[in-house]
Write a protein that holds these residues in place. Structure first.
Motif, PDB file in Angstrom:
ATOM      1  N   LYS A  26      41.441  26.007  37.494  1.00  0.00           N
ATOM      2  CA  LYS A  26      40.423  24.900  37.459  1.00  0.00           C
ATOM      3  C   LYS A  26      39.321  24.990  36.344  1.00  0.00           C
ATOM      4  CE  LYS A  26      40.985  23.957  42.040  1.00  0.00           C
ATOM      5  NZ  LYS A  26      40.120  23.645  43.656  1.00  0.00           N
ATOM      6  N   MET A  27      38.954  26.439  36.129  1.00  0.00           N
ATOM      7  CA  MET A  27      37.933  26.772  34.899  1.00  0.00           C
ATOM      8  C   MET A  27      38.460  27.619  34.183  1.00  0.00           C
ATOM      9  SD  MET A  27      35.491  24.268  35.895  1.00  0.00           S
ATOM     10  CE  MET A  27      34.029  25.284  34.908  1.00  0.00           C
ATOM     11  N   PRO A  28      39.478  27.546  33.170  1.00  0.00           N
ATOM     12  CA  PRO A  28      40.262  28.472  32.433  1.00  0.00           C
ATOM     13  C   PRO A  28      39.216  29.041  31.611  1.00  0.00           C
ATOM     14  CG  PRO A  28      41.165  26.455  31.972  1.00  0.00           C
ATOM     15  CD  PRO A  28      40.298  26.128  33.128  1.00  0.00           C
ATOM     16  N   LYS A  29      38.410  28.490  30.740  1.00  0.00           N
ATOM     17  CA  LYS A  29      37.597  28.945  29.695  1.00  0.00           C
ATOM     18  C   LYS A  29      36.489  29.727  30.246  1.00  0.00           C
ATOM     19  CE  LYS A  29      38.440  27.429  25.668  1.00  0.00           C
ATOM     20  NZ  LYS A  29      39.088  28.439  24.675  1.00  0.00           N
ATOM     21  N   LEU A  30      35.756  29.138  31.231  1.00  0.00           N
ATOM     22  CA  LEU A  30      34.810  29.853  31.951  1.00  0.00           C
ATOM     23  C   LEU A  30      35.481  31.162  32.588  1.00  0.00           C
ATOM     24  CD1 LEU A  30      31.912  28.567  34.053  1.00  0.00           C
ATOM     25  CD2 LEU A  30      32.984  30.645  34.925  1.00  0.00           C
ATOM     26  N   ALA A  31      36.474  31.348  32.953  1.00  0.00           N
ATOM     27  CA  ALA A  31      37.198  32.362  33.654  1.00  0.00           C
ATOM     28  C   ALA A  31      37.447  33.101  32.793  1.00  0.00           C
ATOM     29  CB  ALA A  31      38.463  31.960  34.752  1.00  0.00           C
ATOM     30  N   GLU A  32      37.972  33.092  31.480  1.00  0.00           N
ATOM     31  CA  GLU A  32      38.371  33.810  30.356  1.00  0.00           C
ATOM     32  C   GLU A  32      36.996  34.613  29.890  1.00  0.00           C
ATOM     33  OE1 GLU A  32      39.594  33.340  25.595  1.00  0.00           O
ATOM     34  OE2 GLU A  32      39.742  31.560  27.084  1.00  0.00           O
ATOM     35  N   HIS A  33      36.004  33.797  29.569  1.00  0.00           N
ATOM     36  CA  HIS A  33      34.642  34.369  29.289  1.00  0.00           C
ATOM     37  C   HIS A  33      34.071  35.411  30.213  1.00  0.00           C
ATOM     38  CE1 HIS A  33      34.350  32.365  25.560  1.00  0.00           C
ATOM     39  NE2 HIS A  33      34.648  31.024  26.069  1.00  0.00           N
ATOM     40  N   TYR A  34      34.265  34.916  31.491  1.00  0.00           N
ATOM     41  CA  TYR A  34      33.621  35.869  32.620  1.00  0.00           C
ATOM     42  C   TYR A  34      34.159  37.286  32.646  1.00  0.00           C
ATOM     43  CZ  TYR A  34      32.741  37.906  37.210  1.00  0.00           C
ATOM     44  OH  TYR A  34      32.352  38.859  37.948  1.00  0.00           O
ATOM     45  N   ASN A  35      35.901  37.083  32.553  1.00  0.00           N
ATOM     46  CA  ASN A  35      36.609  38.257  32.605  1.00  0.00           C
ATOM     47  C   ASN A  35      36.383  39.219  31.324  1.00  0.00           C
ATOM     48  OD1 ASN A  35      37.770  37.925  35.198  1.00  0.00           O
ATOM     49  ND2 ASN A  35      39.553  36.398  33.977  1.00  0.00           N
ATOM     50  N   ALA A  36      36.149  38.728  30.208  1.00  0.00           N
ATOM     51  CA  ALA A  36      35.941  39.515  29.045  1.00  0.00           C
ATOM     52  C   ALA A  36      34.695  40.154  29.136  1.00  0.00           C
ATOM     53  CB  ALA A  36      36.056  38.343  27.674  1.00  0.00           C
ATOM     54  N   PHE A  37      33.751  39.420  29.565  1.00  0.00           N
ATOM     55  CA  PHE A  37      32.354  40.085  29.687  1.00  0.00           C
ATOM     56  C   PHE A  37      32.435  41.271  30.806  1.00  0.00           C
ATOM     57  CE2 PHE A  37      28.341  40.180  32.377  1.00  0.00           C
ATOM     58  CZ  PHE A  37      27.568  40.725  31.168  1.00  0.00           C
ATOM     59  N   THR A  38      32.788  40.863  32.020  1.00  0.00           N
ATOM     60  CA  THR A  38      32.957  42.162  33.058  1.00  0.00           C
ATOM     61  C   THR A  38      34.042  43.272  32.604  1.00  0.00           C
ATOM     62  OG1 THR A  38      34.828  41.083  34.178  1.00  0.00           O
ATOM     63  CG2 THR A  38      32.703  40.664  34.841  1.00  0.00           C
ATOM     64  N   GLN A  39      35.052  43.027  31.617  1.00  0.00           N
ATOM     65  CA  GLN A  39      36.000  44.185  31.043  1.00  0.00           C
ATOM     66  C   GLN A  39      35.054  44.979  30.129  1.00  0.00           C
ATOM     67  OE1 GLN A  39      39.402  42.122  29.566  1.00  0.00           O
ATOM     68  NE2 GLN A  39      40.073  41.605  31.491  1.00  0.00           N
ATOM     69  N   GLU A  40      34.382  44.147  29.370  1.00  0.00           N
ATOM     70  CA  GLU A  40      33.483  44.835  28.181  1.00  0.00           C
ATOM     71  C   GLU A  40      32.468  45.831  28.948  1.00  0.00           C
ATOM     72  OE1 GLU A  40      32.474  46.185  24.810  1.00  0.00           O
ATOM     73  OE2 GLU A  40      33.811  44.911  25.149  1.00  0.00           O
ATOM     74  N   CYS A  41      31.849  45.228  30.154  1.00  0.00           N
ATOM     75  CA  CYS A  41      30.791  45.897  30.754  1.00  0.00           C
ATOM     76  C   CYS A  41      31.241  47.162  31.574  1.00  0.00           C
ATOM     77  CB  CYS A  41      30.098  45.021  31.906  1.00  0.00           C
ATOM     78  SG  CYS A  41      29.212  43.661  31.271  1.00  0.00           S
ATOM     79  N   PHE A  42      32.667  47.280  31.858  1.00  0.00           N
ATOM     80  CA  PHE A  42      33.102  48.316  32.585  1.00  0.00           C
ATOM     81  C   PHE A  42      34.040  49.315  31.826  1.00  0.00           C
ATOM     82  CE2 PHE A  42      31.930  45.832  36.315  1.00  0.00           C
ATOM     83  CZ  PHE A  42      31.536  46.892  37.280  1.00  0.00           C
ATOM     84  N   LYS A  43      33.866  49.165  30.436  1.00  0.00           N
ATOM     85  CA  LYS A  43      34.601  49.887  29.561  1.00  0.00           C
ATOM     86  C   LYS A  43      34.020  51.488  29.652  1.00  0.00           C
ATOM     87  CE  LYS A  43      36.612  47.127  25.951  1.00  0.00           C
ATOM     88  NZ  LYS A  43      36.412  46.542  24.611  1.00  0.00           N
ATOM     89  N   GLU A  44      34.712  52.480  29.338  1.00  0.00           N
ATOM     90  CA  GLU A  44      34.284  53.726  28.810  1.00  0.00           C
ATOM     91  C   GLU A  44      33.269  53.596  27.795  1.00  0.00           C
ATOM     92  OE1 GLU A  44      34.437  57.823  30.347  1.00  0.00           O
ATOM     93  OE2 GLU A  44      35.583  56.068  31.137  1.00  0.00           O
ATOM     94  N   GLY A  45      32.245  54.182  28.091  1.00  0.00           N
ATOM     95  CA  GLY A  45      30.846  54.067  27.248  1.00  0.00           C
ATOM     96  C   GLY A  45      30.205  55.266  27.302  1.00  0.00           C
ATOM     97  N   VAL A  46      28.811  55.292  27.154  1.00  0.00           N
ATOM     98  CA  VAL A  46      28.005  56.463  27.269  1.00  0.00           C
ATOM     99  C   VAL A  46      28.023  56.874  28.902  1.00  0.00           C
ATOM    100  CG1 VAL A  46      25.641  57.198  27.358  1.00  0.00           C
ATOM    101  CG2 VAL A  46      26.454  55.858  25.387  1.00  0.00           C
ATOM    102  N   LEU A  47      28.182  55.919  29.436  1.00  0.00           N
ATOM    103  CA  LEU A  47      28.418  55.950  31.092  1.00  0.00           C
ATOM    104  C   LEU A  47      29.892  55.992  31.145  1.00  0.00           C
ATOM    105  CD1 LEU A  47      25.824  53.608  32.792  1.00  0.00           C
ATOM    106  CD2 LEU A  47      25.800  56.072  32.355  1.00  0.00           C
ATOM    107  N   SER A  48      30.300  56.715  32.103  1.00  0.00           N
ATOM    108  CA  SER A  48      31.909  56.713  32.358  1.00  0.00           C
ATOM    109  C   SER A  48      32.173  55.605  33.311  1.00  0.00           C
ATOM    110  CB  SER A  48      32.122  57.975  33.082  1.00  0.00           C
ATOM    111  OG  SER A  48      31.775  58.217  34.113  1.00  0.00           O
ATOM    112  N   GLN A  49      33.340  55.212  33.371  1.00  0.00           N
ATOM    113  CA  GLN A  49      33.901  54.059  34.071  1.00  0.00           C
ATOM    114  C   GLN A  49      33.551  54.457  35.740  1.00  0.00           C
ATOM    115  OE1 GLN A  49      37.977  53.776  32.681  1.00  0.00           O
ATOM    116  NE2 GLN A  49      37.444  51.670  31.962  1.00  0.00           N
ATOM    117  N   LYS A  50      33.754  55.665  35.800  1.00  0.00           N
ATOM    118  CA  LYS A  50      33.488  56.304  37.110  1.00  0.00           C
ATOM    119  C   LYS A  50      31.814  56.118  37.569  1.00  0.00           C
ATOM    120  CE  LYS A  50      33.794  60.651  39.738  1.00  0.00           C
ATOM    121  NZ  LYS A  50      34.261  62.308  39.423  1.00  0.00           N
ATOM    122  N   GLN A  51      31.254  56.295  36.554  1.00  0.00           N
ATOM    123  CA  GLN A  51      29.635  56.079  36.928  1.00  0.00           C
ATOM    124  C   GLN A  51      29.366  54.476  36.976  1.00  0.00           C
ATOM    125  OE1 GLN A  51      28.512  58.151  33.318  1.00  0.00           O
ATOM    126  NE2 GLN A  51      27.312  59.750  34.558  1.00  0.00           N
TER     127      GLN A  51
END
Length: 121
Positions: A26-51
């Motif tokens: 129903k909202m493909p663009k919004l879902a695409e952006h939300y999913n991209a945002f959350t994927q970026e937030c949960f990527k391995e970084g200074v904090l681990s995915q576990k943390q």
């Protein structure tokens, strides 16, 4: 074919997946952006995915969001968190969220851990 869950945790994860799928149609663009945002937030970084999963579980408990509690309990286990690590995160959350956070932790989180561990067997 209808999905038949073996337990309440699996059913809740399935309901979330179906709901997100419907929303995405129903909202493909919004879902695409939300999913991209959350994927970026949960990527391995200074904090681990576990943390990051432990943090997300704490926020979920504090905000009393049952679907997120289930989702991030699974995320913690998927990232290799031990029960002790999860329970320590619960303790920190309860220090801020009090009884409401603790009540979700001692019921829903423990139920999820048990049910998800049974699915691995």
């Amino acid at each position: 074919m209808e999905f038949e869950a073996r337990n309440s945790t699996e059913e809740a994860l399935y309901q979330y997946k179906v709901g997100l799928g419907t929303f995405t149609k129903k909202m493909p663009k919004l879902a695409e952006h939300y999913n991209a945002f959350t994927q970026e937030c949960f990527k391995e970084g200074v904090l681990s995915q576990k943390q990051k999963q432990l943090i997300a579980l704490g926020i979920s408990l504090y905000s009393q969001d049952e679907y997120c509690i289930i989702y991030h309990t699974k995320g913690c286990l998927d990232q290799g968190c031990t029960e002790e690590e999860i329970f320590e995160a619960i303790g920190v959350t309860a220090a801020f969220g009090g009884g409401a956070s603790m009540s979700q932790a001692v019921t829903l989180v423990q139920e999820c851990i048990e049910e998800l561990n049974q699915l691995k067997q």
